[in-house]
Design a protein around this motif. Sequence first.
Motif, mmCIF file in Angstrom:
data_model
loop_
_atom_site.group_PDB
_atom_site.id
_atom_site.type_symbol
_atom_site.label_atom_id
_atom_site.label_comp_id
_atom_site.label_asym_id
_atom_site.label_seq_id
_atom_site.Cartn_x
_atom_site.Cartn_y
_atom_site.Cartn_z
ATOM 1 N N THR A 297 0.838 -1.189 0.000
ATOM 2 C CA THR A 297 0.000 0.000 0.000
ATOM 3 C C THR A 297 0.875 1.240 0.000
ATOM 4 N N GLY A 298 0.252 2.382 -0.238
ATOM 5 C CA GLY A 298 0.998 3.620 -0.075
ATOM 6 C C GLY A 298 0.614 4.715 -1.039
ATOM 7 N N ASP A 299 1.330 5.818 -0.886
ATOM 8 C CA ASP A 299 1.237 6.953 -1.788
ATOM 9 C C ASP A 299 2.366 6.788 -2.803
ATOM 10 N N PHE A 300 2.006 6.370 -4.023
ATOM 11 C CA PHE A 300 3.007 6.087 -5.054
ATOM 12 C C PHE A 300 3.396 7.341 -5.826
ATOM 13 N N ASN A 301 2.704 8.441 -5.604
ATOM 14 C CA ASN A 301 2.954 9.686 -6.344
ATOM 15 C C ASN A 301 3.058 9.430 -7.849
ATOM 16 N N SER A 302 2.133 8.610 -8.355
ATOM 17 C CA SER A 302 2.072 8.260 -9.774
ATOM 18 C C SER A 302 0.621 7.993 -10.149
ATOM 19 N N LEU A 303 0.238 8.381 -11.345
ATOM 20 C CA LEU A 303 -1.140 8.237 -11.793
ATOM 21 C C LEU A 303 -1.370 6.868 -12.435
ATOM 22 N N PRO A 304 -2.637 6.444 -12.574
ATOM 23 C CA PRO A 304 -2.935 5.111 -13.123
ATOM 24 C C PRO A 304 -2.496 4.916 -14.571
ATOM 25 N N GLN A 305 -2.359 5.989 -15.343
ATOM 26 C CA GLN A 305 -1.938 5.848 -16.735
ATOM 27 C C GLN A 305 -0.431 5.951 -16.908
ATOM 28 N N SER A 306 0.293 5.923 -15.819
ATOM 29 C CA SER A 306 1.732 6.157 -15.863
ATOM 30 C C SER A 306 2.528 4.876 -16.115
ATOM 31 N N ALA A 307 3.794 5.056 -16.469
ATOM 32 C CA ALA A 307 4.698 3.927 -16.676
ATOM 33 C C ALA A 307 4.969 3.201 -15.362
ATOM 34 N N LEU A 308 5.027 3.933 -14.264
ATOM 35 C CA LEU A 308 5.268 3.286 -12.976
ATOM 36 C C LEU A 308 4.107 2.362 -12.610
ATOM 37 N N TYR A 309 2.880 2.807 -12.864
ATOM 38 C CA TYR A 309 1.707 1.960 -12.627
ATOM 39 C C TYR A 309 1.786 0.717 -13.505
ATOM 40 N N GLN A 310 2.177 0.891 -14.759
ATOM 41 C CA GLN A 310 2.314 -0.232 -15.677
ATOM 42 C C GLN A 310 3.351 -1.230 -15.170
ATOM 43 N N TYR A 311 4.416 -0.712 -14.599
ATOM 44 C CA TYR A 311 5.470 -1.579 -14.067
ATOM 45 C C TYR A 311 4.949 -2.445 -12.922
ATOM 46 N N VAL A 312 4.210 -1.849 -12.008
ATOM 47 C CA VAL A 312 3.663 -2.611 -10.882
ATOM 48 C C VAL A 312 2.662 -3.659 -11.376
ATOM 49 N N ALA A 313 1.813 -3.267 -12.333
ATOM 50 C CA ALA A 313 0.742 -4.160 -12.788
ATOM 51 C C ALA A 313 1.245 -5.304 -13.656
ATOM 52 N N SER A 314 2.226 -5.045 -14.521
ATOM 53 C CA SER A 314 2.668 -6.055 -15.473
ATOM 54 C C SER A 314 3.959 -6.755 -15.072
ATOM 55 N N SER A 315 4.586 -6.282 -14.008
ATOM 56 C CA SER A 315 5.829 -6.857 -13.485
ATOM 57 C C SER A 315 7.048 -6.556 -14.346
ATOM 58 N N LYS A 316 6.890 -5.735 -15.369
ATOM 59 C CA LYS A 316 8.048 -5.430 -16.215
ATOM 60 C C LYS A 316 7.853 -4.094 -16.915
#
Length: 481
Positions: free
Chosen positions: A315-334
């Motif tokens: 959990t946490g404040d990721f300081n990143s939006l859902p359409q971001s590359a960082l979100y993609q990294y967490v969701a897709s593992s790469k």
Amino acid sequence: MFSPTLCNSTGLCPCVTGIHNPSRREQYAGIMVRSRDTIALTAEQSSPGTRRRRHSVEHSRKRPKFLSSETETRTQIQTLKSNFTRASSSCTSQHTNSYGWKQNKGRRKSRRTLCQRKWTYSARDASKHNDRVVIVSYNILGVENATKHPELYSRVSPEYMDWEYRKKVLCKEIRGYQPSILCFQAIDHFDDLNKLLQKDGFRGLHKARSGDSRDGCAIFWKSDLFTLLDEENIEFQRFGLRHNVAQFCVLKMNQNLHKADDTSSASTSRSIVVGNIHVLYNPKRGDVKLGQMRMFLEKAYELSQKWGCIPVVVTGDFNSLPQSALYQYVASSKLHIQHHDPRQISGQIYSSGYTKSYYLHNRIARWTDEEKRLATGSRDNNLKHPLVLRSAYAGVPGSSKVRGKAGEPLATSYHSSFSGTVDYIWHTLDLVPVKVLEALPTPSLKMTGGLPSKVCHFPSYSCCILIYKMFSPPFPLYEAM
């Protein structure tokens, strides 16, 4: 329209005339009799015969008396009318005030209705699973951060920014959710919350960030529900990744909570890894953000392996939006980092919707060797993490009024310079989301003027994210590397 009650066909309000009061009734009757005498006298003197018989001295002597009587009567009637006007105004004013109070009450009720957060339930059948966990994640807005950036909360009254007020409202709101586990970010008054939450049966751990700032992360859990098995912290500064921190707790559900007929629960270690992080804010340092998230997820995996491949919640404040590359990294593992601009990794620079794409089609972004090293831990362009994670909110479909295209809330944070989602709960597949508490619709958020807010009784900077989860049969926890 307000209309005074008529009494005895006089057209006078009982509250004015006192008609139901004997003494006032006599006074009222006396006024009316004298008025009738005057009318009769006026009619008699106005007849032709009377005018011929009564003129000169006698008429002159009686004229003043008549005028006096007429003046007296008119004065009395005028006084009565004046009293009636004042009393009627008083009645009308009282009615108007009452009506206005009802309007204000209705308006307050309407605001409360608009500010009520609703539950959304999963369509998955969870009847076979018995162990339930309620997880809350909150960026509570550190006092120091609020003091340093008053321009962000210019539309929020200072009394609602006061920590003495907010900490009490925060604990009251949390108490209503009956949580099992609490994850806080931007907390710089841990002792205050620890003292209050201990009264509700919570035990907590705090990790302050390095450097000059005092805020950090904290995890609390119900001591009658869980036993602490292990704890870990990450100080990112030790790896050249700024002064942010992350923390982990390994919690084991107490055996006496299992149902007597649940043999699977009794024979299985019901433990969970809980990770909590506050990622760097700086939108231009995507390399640092990715590096922090990479180390955070790798540590969560390590603890899961250490304690027998147990489930993970981060959990946490990721300081990143859902359409971001960082979100993609967490969701897709790469993530292939050279397909993304390092200054747009978090999506914060363009934060006004879900239509902007940050993927550079057939283009190569310029990353320095140092930026690659911070992001990936090497000079490789490919970034991976070993967990298979699902977003709690994206896993429970909700209304488009409160959700974006990625399935995340439209906004978990709202102040004068920003409105969007940066707070998340992610979990491995052996945890099944049962229901989530929706964030407020955008019109309701705008009505608050910003968070914290008295209008909606939200004491924090970010809307809290709350979810029920349950242990489920085994699913793959890790991505094949």
